[in-house]
Design an enzyme around this catalytic site. Structure first.
Site, PDB file in Angstrom:
ATOM      1  N   HIS A   1      -0.294   6.087   8.827  1.00  0.00           N
ATOM      2  CA  HIS A   1      -1.600   5.413   8.920  1.00  0.00           C
ATOM      3  C   HIS A   1      -1.555   4.329   9.990  1.00  0.00           C
ATOM      4  O   HIS A   1      -0.514   3.707  10.214  1.00  0.00           O
ATOM      5  CB  HIS A   1      -2.023   4.828   7.573  1.00  0.00           C
ATOM      6  CG  HIS A   1      -1.130   3.738   7.042  1.00  0.00           C
ATOM      7  ND1 HIS A   1      -1.350   2.400   7.315  1.00  0.00           N
ATOM      8  CD2 HIS A   1      -0.038   3.772   6.239  1.00  0.00           C
ATOM      9  CE1 HIS A   1      -0.428   1.669   6.699  1.00  0.00           C
ATOM     10  NE2 HIS A   1       0.381   2.477   6.041  1.00  0.00           N
TER      11      HIS A   1
ATOM     12  N   ASP B   1       4.203  -1.529   9.186  1.00  0.00           N
ATOM     13  CA  ASP B   1       3.556  -0.732   8.150  1.00  0.00           C
ATOM     14  C   ASP B   1       2.128  -0.443   8.611  1.00  0.00           C
ATOM     15  O   ASP B   1       1.245  -1.262   8.419  1.00  0.00           O
ATOM     16  CB  ASP B   1       3.559  -1.515   6.837  1.00  0.00           C
ATOM     17  CG  ASP B   1       2.919  -0.785   5.693  1.00  0.00           C
ATOM     18  OD1 ASP B   1       2.661   0.420   5.812  1.00  0.00           O
ATOM     19  OD2 ASP B   1       2.654  -1.423   4.650  1.00  0.00           O
TER      20      ASP B   1
ATOM     21  N   ASP C   1      -3.963   1.707  10.146  1.00  0.00           N
ATOM     22  CA  ASP C   1      -4.519   0.416   9.762  1.00  0.00           C
ATOM     23  C   ASP C   1      -3.409  -0.504   9.280  1.00  0.00           C
ATOM     24  O   ASP C   1      -2.310  -0.055   8.930  1.00  0.00           O
ATOM     25  CB  ASP C   1      -5.580   0.576   8.673  1.00  0.00           C
ATOM     26  CG  ASP C   1      -5.001   1.005   7.337  1.00  0.00           C
ATOM     27  OD1 ASP C   1      -4.213   1.973   7.324  1.00  0.00           O
ATOM     28  OD2 ASP C   1      -5.329   0.383   6.302  1.00  0.00           O
TER      29      ASP C   1
ATOM     30  N   ASP D   1       6.527   6.277   5.988  1.00  0.00           N
ATOM     31  CA  ASP D   1       5.882   5.035   5.554  1.00  0.00           C
ATOM     32  C   ASP D   1       6.776   4.233   4.615  1.00  0.00           C
ATOM     33  O   ASP D   1       6.298   3.378   3.880  1.00  0.00           O
ATOM     34  CB  ASP D   1       4.546   5.368   4.863  1.00  0.00           C
ATOM     35  CG  ASP D   1       3.633   4.156   4.720  1.00  0.00           C
ATOM     36  OD1 ASP D   1       3.877   3.145   5.395  1.00  0.00           O
ATOM     37  OD2 ASP D   1       2.686   4.228   3.925  1.00  0.00           O
TER      38      ASP D   1
ATOM     39  N   GLU E   1      -5.407   3.293   4.866  1.00  0.00           N
ATOM     40  CA  GLU E   1      -4.426   3.514   3.797  1.00  0.00           C
ATOM     41  C   GLU E   1      -4.169   2.239   3.009  1.00  0.00           C
ATOM     42  O   GLU E   1      -3.963   2.264   1.800  1.00  0.00           O
ATOM     43  CB  GLU E   1      -3.118   4.047   4.398  1.00  0.00           C
ATOM     44  CG  GLU E   1      -2.084   4.498   3.362  1.00  0.00           C
ATOM     45  CD  GLU E   1      -1.104   3.410   2.940  1.00  0.00           C
ATOM     46  OE1 GLU E   1      -0.253   3.673   2.077  1.00  0.00           O
ATOM     47  OE2 GLU E   1      -1.182   2.269   3.470  1.00  0.00           O
ATOM     48  N   GLU E   2      -4.202   1.102   3.701  1.00  0.00           N
ATOM     49  CA  GLU E   2      -3.851  -0.168   3.058  1.00  0.00           C
ATOM     50  C   GLU E   2      -4.880  -0.607   2.018  1.00  0.00           C
ATOM     51  O   GLU E   2      -4.592  -1.467   1.201  1.00  0.00           O
ATOM     52  CB  GLU E   2      -3.681  -1.264   4.115  1.00  0.00           C
ATOM     53  CG  GLU E   2      -2.486  -1.064   5.044  1.00  0.00           C
ATOM     54  CD  GLU E   2      -1.149  -1.217   4.343  1.00  0.00           C
ATOM     55  OE1 GLU E   2      -1.128  -1.478   3.125  1.00  0.00           O
ATOM     56  OE2 GLU E   2      -0.122  -1.063   5.020  1.00  0.00           O
TER      57      GLU E   2
ATOM     58  N   HIS F   1       3.318  -6.838   5.136  1.00  0.00           N
ATOM     59  CA  HIS F   1       2.093  -7.557   4.754  1.00  0.00           C
ATOM     60  C   HIS F   1       2.220  -9.072   4.902  1.00  0.00           C
ATOM     61  O   HIS F   1       1.472  -9.809   4.254  1.00  0.00           O
ATOM     62  CB  HIS F   1       1.667  -7.229   3.319  1.00  0.00           C
ATOM     63  CG  HIS F   1       1.348  -5.794   3.093  1.00  0.00           C
ATOM     64  ND1 HIS F   1       0.747  -5.351   1.915  1.00  0.00           N
ATOM     65  CD2 HIS F   1       1.525  -4.690   3.849  1.00  0.00           C
ATOM     66  CE1 HIS F   1       0.591  -4.047   1.981  1.00  0.00           C
ATOM     67  NE2 HIS F   1       1.054  -3.627   3.154  1.00  0.00           N
TER      68      HIS F   1
END
Length: 413
Positions: free
Chosen positions: A81, A144, A83, A201, A178-179, A383
């Site tokens: 992903h 990520d 995003d 991932d 995805e997040e 994150h």
């Protein structure tokens, strides 16, 4: 040989594009700036020689590397992903490359005294002597899952440039959002056309995962009564105090900071309160389906108990399932995990087979008919401002993709 400089350049070109997703948006992708990287990726896939490159109206990207063998080989896929998480800002990312990491503290931002230290983040010591990419302490990095995208694109490019490596047909897919749990929602599994796939991932080098949490979200709304505080005796009901009691009534040790491995949790991730109304937002997680259902029942029963205590509906709750443990869908086709494990072993990487304490596109895709275990992408501390990725881990992940493709063709000769 996969070039370290090429990997670094590609990765930095991705992470410097802001692709933060937005859970409050109803569009797909949830933010317009995700299109910037999506369109660039589609062009890049064409430029390296991929075929059937498509990008749909929701920014889902798919492309094909045709088979270079005569015999029948199942079509496999690789998915990541683009995003980044809304948990921390992904705007104006300024990555820094640290060569030959010495195992000591890394000052990310001297002005704000942001230190990436192995005293707190012990995994750093696994990468002493390697090349790290870190943040400037004011944003997340975006490994990520832009590390995963880097690895997939680099692997496809390497296979195109080295046709002596035999492989069947390979499909790649890149997804938005995805997040915020919507990465697979509009993924066209039939169009993708793979028998199975792998999400790139994961985190630490060697990770190989085919189990994840069952997941739900809960919104708890608590109603109070607002009156002038000077005349409130016997009249005011402060919803924030009731919310505090509700929070404390859940098992305190069953929260993310007190659990690991297969242990589930209740996680209060957001609260917004006033005297008149307080809203609590929880996520509920458990690998075991029965325990997962029991956790939802605990929150439902707690709501009923509070309403009985106050003799009115002071607490309301809305629980929505988000995704489920993909183990149920992977176990019937465990050979796909075995191939990934063998690929790592042949590359002298120790497989770390463990449950995901989260979710990936692969969990939803598995329930949509595309079995999809998860492989390490190399990043750590996702994150947040302490996120980093060892370049050597991205190179090894790229090699794993190539080896999986090669082994799949060999085993179906």
């Amino acid at each position: 040989m996969i070039s370290k400089e090429h990997i670094i350049k590609r990765f930095i070109s991705y992470v410097t594009v802001d692709t933060e997703s937005d859970p409050e948006s109803t569009s797909t992708p949830s933010t317009a700036n995700q299109w910037d990287l999506a369109n660039a990726l589609a062009k890049e896939l064409i430029s390296i020689g991929m075929k059937d490159v498509t990008i749909d109206t929701n920014a889902y990207i798919m492309a094909t590397l045709p088979s270079n063998v005569e015999h029948e080989v199942p079509t496999i896929g690789f998915v990541s992903h683009f995003d980044t998480s809304p948990d921390f800002t992904g705007a104006n990312v300024k990555p820094r490359v640290i060569e030959n990491y010495d195992g000591k503290d890394i000052t990310l931002n001297a002005e704000q005294n942001v230190i990436l230290s192995p005293d707190y983040f012990e995994d750093l010591l696994l990468y002493k002597g390697q090349t790290l990419i870190v943040t400037d302490g004011t944003t997340l990095l975006g490994a990520d899952d832009k590390a995963g995208i880097t690895e997939i694109v680099s692997a496809m490019e390497y296979l195109i440039q080295n046709p002596d490596i035999k492989h069947g047909k390979i499909r790649v897919g890149f997804t938005p959002d995805e997040e915020i749990g919507r990465g697979a929602h509009k993924f066209d599994v039939d169009k993708f056309g793979a028998a199975y796939a792998y999400t790139m991932d994961g985190s630490q080098i060697g990770e190989l995962e085919y189990e994840n949490f069952n997941a739900a979200g809960a919104k708890v709304t608590i109603k109070g009564k607002i009156v002038h505080p000077g005349y409130a005796k016997g009249k005011m009901v402060n919803s924030m105090y009731i919310a505090t009691d509700f929070i404390n009534a859940l098992p305190r040790m069953e929260t993310p900071e007190h659990t690991e491995d297969y242990q589930g949790f209740f996680h209060l991730q957001d609260m917004d309160g006033s005297v008149d109304e307080t809203v609590l937002k929880y996520i509920i997680r458990d690998h075991d389906k029965d325990h997962f259902e029991a956790r939802k029942e605990v929150m439902q029963k707690l709501t009923e108990d509070f309403n009985a205590k106050y003799e009115r509906e002071v607490v309301g709750i809305e629980i929505k399932d988000q995704y489920f443990n993909m183990r149920e869908k992977i176990e019937p086709v465990m050979h796909i995990v075995d191939i990934a494990e063998e690929a790592m072993k042949q590359l002298h990487i120790k497989p770390l087979i463990k449950p995901i304490r989260g979710g990936t596109d692969g969990s939803q895709l598995s329930y949509m008919g595309l079995p999809c275990p998860n492989i390490f992408a190399g990043g750590h501390n996702f994150h947040g401002r302490y996120e980093y990725v060892p370049v050597e881990s991205m190179i090894r992940a790229t090699e794993v993709i190539c080896k999986i493709a090669e082994l799949t063709a060999e085993k179906h000769r």
